[in-house]
Design a protein around this motif. Structure first.
Motif, mmCIF file in Angstrom:
data_model
loop_
_atom_site.group_PDB
_atom_site.id
_atom_site.type_symbol
_atom_site.label_atom_id
_atom_site.label_comp_id
_atom_site.label_asym_id
_atom_site.label_seq_id
_atom_site.Cartn_x
_atom_site.Cartn_y
_atom_site.Cartn_z
ATOM 1 N N GLY A 200 2.129 5.902 -6.615
ATOM 2 C CA GLY A 200 2.528 7.133 -5.940
ATOM 3 C C GLY A 200 3.589 6.844 -4.898
ATOM 4 O O GLY A 200 4.432 5.962 -5.064
ATOM 5 N N ARG A 201 3.518 7.547 -3.742
ATOM 6 C CA ARG A 201 4.538 7.382 -2.702
ATOM 7 C C ARG A 201 4.616 5.943 -2.189
ATOM 8 O O ARG A 201 5.702 5.389 -2.009
ATOM 9 N N VAL A 202 3.453 5.341 -1.938
ATOM 10 C CA VAL A 202 3.426 3.994 -1.362
ATOM 11 C C VAL A 202 3.787 2.945 -2.411
ATOM 12 O O VAL A 202 4.641 2.080 -2.184
ATOM 13 N N GLY A 203 3.148 3.012 -3.570
ATOM 14 C CA GLY A 203 3.397 2.026 -4.613
ATOM 15 C C GLY A 203 4.846 1.999 -5.071
ATOM 16 O O GLY A 203 5.396 0.928 -5.373
ATOM 17 N N GLN A 204 5.493 3.174 -5.111
ATOM 18 C CA GLN A 204 6.889 3.232 -5.562
ATOM 19 C C GLN A 204 7.819 2.494 -4.611
ATOM 20 O O GLN A 204 8.774 1.834 -5.045
ATOM 21 N N ILE A 205 7.572 2.599 -3.304
ATOM 22 C CA ILE A 205 8.429 1.903 -2.332
ATOM 23 C C ILE A 205 8.298 0.390 -2.506
ATOM 24 O O ILE A 205 9.291 -0.340 -2.518
ATOM 25 N N VAL A 206 7.054 -0.080 -2.656
ATOM 26 C CA VAL A 206 6.840 -1.514 -2.889
ATOM 27 C C VAL A 206 7.561 -1.949 -4.167
ATOM 28 O O VAL A 206 8.258 -2.971 -4.198
ATOM 29 N N GLY A 207 7.418 -1.146 -5.232
ATOM 30 C CA GLY A 207 8.037 -1.483 -6.504
ATOM 31 C C GLY A 207 9.560 -1.515 -6.444
ATOM 32 O O GLY A 207 10.196 -2.396 -7.049
ATOM 33 N N ARG A 208 10.143 -0.577 -5.713
ATOM 34 C CA ARG A 208 11.615 -0.539 -5.618
ATOM 35 C C ARG A 208 12.161 -1.789 -4.940
ATOM 36 O O ARG A 208 13.182 -2.354 -5.340
ATOM 37 N N VAL A 209 11.481 -2.229 -3.864
ATOM 38 C CA VAL A 209 11.937 -3.439 -3.158
ATOM 39 C C VAL A 209 11.758 -4.666 -4.038
ATOM 40 O O VAL A 209 12.646 -5.537 -4.117
#
Length: 616
Positions: free
Chosen positions: A410-419
């Protein structure tokens, strides 16, 4: 009305509102229904606490005028252009089809005059904007596919209500023995042109002049003057005052004063609109439900079925919704609406419909509105059951061994994944929500996301973790937003893959304590760092230097982490937990007091703290 009776009437209205509206909102039946029930109770049908119903109705009609003005303010051309397909596609077809079917049924089946049938068809085609938007907001479905479609249809219905209201006196005049009044029509057209042209070139300079005075009460008075002036002008030429108010709102929709006007008029609109619905409730003939129950219930069912049957294919074909969303759209918008009360009241006053017909229709609309929240909840429960029985298979994971596994995208996992992706660090993300997967794959087709690292699967299942090669990974990021699922996954990972470094998202302190119980050293509280940054910006806005604000926030962060670890030892003892919280507050006060001493200030100058980074 003398002073004594005025105060008594005001007290009765306020008491009825304070009791009825919170009760109906508590049961998710909406404020409109609360006002209607309050009107029925204090009106001549039951307690007869208010005598001058005609005078109250006259005053309350100004609430409708203000509502139309505010609706006009919302209808900026840019907004309509963005939503043009849904508004002028599905919305137009819904109003036309429902008006035509209901109007023809009224004319052929019930033998009404053609003008009366047209007004009844148009008024019953409208749904309740207040009910619809409130239900969508409560269920957090305003942003869903069917929620956006419902909003567009309601927006067009608000637009359609204006010509319908304006048509009532014109139909009444053409129905008179003198026939169509050409002079009256020309006067109406001239008044509309005058309002449009005058508003275009006069309103903005007037508001600009008033704004220079910087007096809120004068701005409010100017807004009321514009609304009342245009309403009075329209009434002077024999047209509904609501049309003038709506035109004034549309003319100011793109002005820089729009939001200021809306904020000034909102309290007046809310109170007077509530008064209008109470007056409708007072005039409602509830005895019809006792004397003609079958006729009333048949009319309610007919309205719900006809509108529902017409809305479903529109949602499917024009709105491109799936079957479930099309049904939810049909159930949400099948009821009658508040504009129908306005139109039917005018039709009764203009003798287009009889008083018994007016009473029957108002009662049927009210009952249809009362049934809507119940029907929406019933349909939602049915689809929740079917969703649990979904047979969609989890994805087969075929990928290289990852260094990181992310549970929840979701919102949190996507940010981690993008980095991680930007750092070219291989990872596997597992997401168990079908809706979230559909959204992600729809918006990330360019990167072919679904074929590289994102898979549909439940991270709480051991076989999914084995397929994701958790035994070869180094870090497990627990980013799900469900605390219970979060804890289940943490237990599984700790038991089967103890070598993994577990980075876990925590909802709050209590959730953090439970994760620490499972061996997670420092759970990341999801709003902690963003709150720290907001605190720092607040201190800077109050005049503290950037360095001192950063120092205070950093001191608090370190102190709170120590407190969290101390409270973890006693988190199951509420008395000790409260005590440690009080002790922590006292310690923080002493810490900041010590920071204000000259020696501490000189020490800070030597070692400037590192600025707080964006970590939330």
């Amino acid at each position: 009305m003398d002073n004594h009776h005025f105060l008594q009437t005001a007290l009765v209205f306020l008491l009825a509102t304070v009791i009825a509206v919170p009760l109906t909102k508590r049961f998710r039946l909406g404020a409109v229904l609360g006002y209607l029930i309050a009107g029925v109770v204090i009106g001549p049908q039951l307690l007869s606490l208010v005598g001058d119903t005609a005078g109250i109705a006259t005053i309350s009609e100004f609430g409708v005028v203000l509502m139309l003005f505010v609706i006009g303010l919302e209808l900026s051309p840019q907004r309509l252009w963005v939503m043009r397909r849904a508004v002028f596609g599905t919305g137009l077809l819904q109003v036309l089809s429902c008006s035509l079917v209901i109007g023809l049924a009224s004319y052929y089946l019930f033998g009404l005059a053609i003008h009366a049938a047209a007004i009844i068809g148009g008024s019953l085609a409208l749904s309740s904007t207040a009910f619809g938007l409130q239900i969508l907001a409560e269920r957090k479905e305003a942003g869903s596919a069917y929620g956006r479609q419902a909003f567009a249809i309601l927006l067009f219905q608000d637009l359609a209500a204006i010509p319908l209201i304006a048509a009532v006196p014109l139909l009444a005049s053409s129905d008179s023995p003198h026939g169509f009044d050409l002079q009256q029509s020309l006067r109406t057209l001239g008044a509309i042109v005058a309002v449009v042209v005058g508003g275009r070139y006069l309103l903005r300079p007037v508001f600009r002049f008033v704004a220079r005075a910087k007096a809120v009460e004068v701005s409010t008075a100017t807004a009321l003057l514009v609304v009342m002036g245009t309403a009075w002008l329209m009434e002077l030429v024999g047209v509904s005052s609501t049309l003038g108010a709506f035109l004034a709102g549309v003319l100011l929709a793109d002005s820089e004063y729009r939001h200021e006007l809306e904020s000034h008029l909102e309290p007046f609109k809310g109170l007077l609109l509530g008064l209008f619905f109470i007056s409708v409730g007072m005039s409602m003939d509830v005895s019809l439900l006792l004397h003609q129950p079958l006729q009333v219930l048949a009319l309610v069912l007919a309205v719900l079925l006809v509108k529902g049957v017409l809305l479903w294919p529109l949602g499917r074909v024009v709105g491109m919704l799936n079957r479930a969303d099309a049904l939810r759209l049909a159930v949400l918008l099948a009821c009658g609406g508040e504009f129908a009360f306005v139109v039917l009241k005018q039709a009764d006053e203009q003798h287009l419909i009889s008083l018994p017909q007016h009473g029957l229709l108002v009662l049927a609309i009210t009952l249809s509105m009362a049934l809507t929240p119940l029907l929406v909840m019933l349909v939602a429960k049915l689809f929740d059951v079917s969703a649990k029985k979904s047979t969609r298979e989890y994805d087969e994971i075929n990928t290289e061994a990852p260094r990181v596994i992310i549970a929840g995208f979701g919102r949190v996992g996507q940010i981690v994944g993008r980095v991680l992706r930007a750092q070219r660090i291989p990872f596997v993300a597992l997401e168990s929500s079908v809706e979230q997967m559909d959204t992600l794959r729809r918006f990330d087709t360019k990167r072919n996301f679904n074929n590289t690292s994102l898979f549909f699967g439940d991270p709480a299942r051991p076989d999914m973790l084995r397929a994701a090669q958790a035994d070869k990974a180094e870090v497990f990021v627990l980013a799900t937003d469900d605390p219970e699922a979060n804890l289940r996954i943490a237990r599984l990972v700790r038991r089967q893959y103890p070598h993994l470094k577990l980075i876990a998202r925590a909802r709050n302190r209590q959730h953090s304590f439970k994760l620490m119980d499972l061996g997670v050293d420092e759970p990341v509280r999801e709003t902690f760092y963003s709150s720290l940054k907001m605190t720092r910006k607040t201190l800077e806005a109050l005049g503290l230097s950037s360095e001192l604000a950063a120092d205070r926030v950093e001191r608090f962060r370190q102190h709170d982490i120590k407190v969290l670890k101390a409270q973890y030892l006693v988190f199951d003892d509420e008395t000790r937990l409260v005590q440690t919280s009080q002790e922590a507050l006292n310690d923080l006060l002493h810490l900041f007091d010590a920071d204000d001493e000259p020696s501490a200030e000189r020490e800070r100058e030597k070692t400037t703290p590192e600025p707080l980074s964006d970590q939330g």
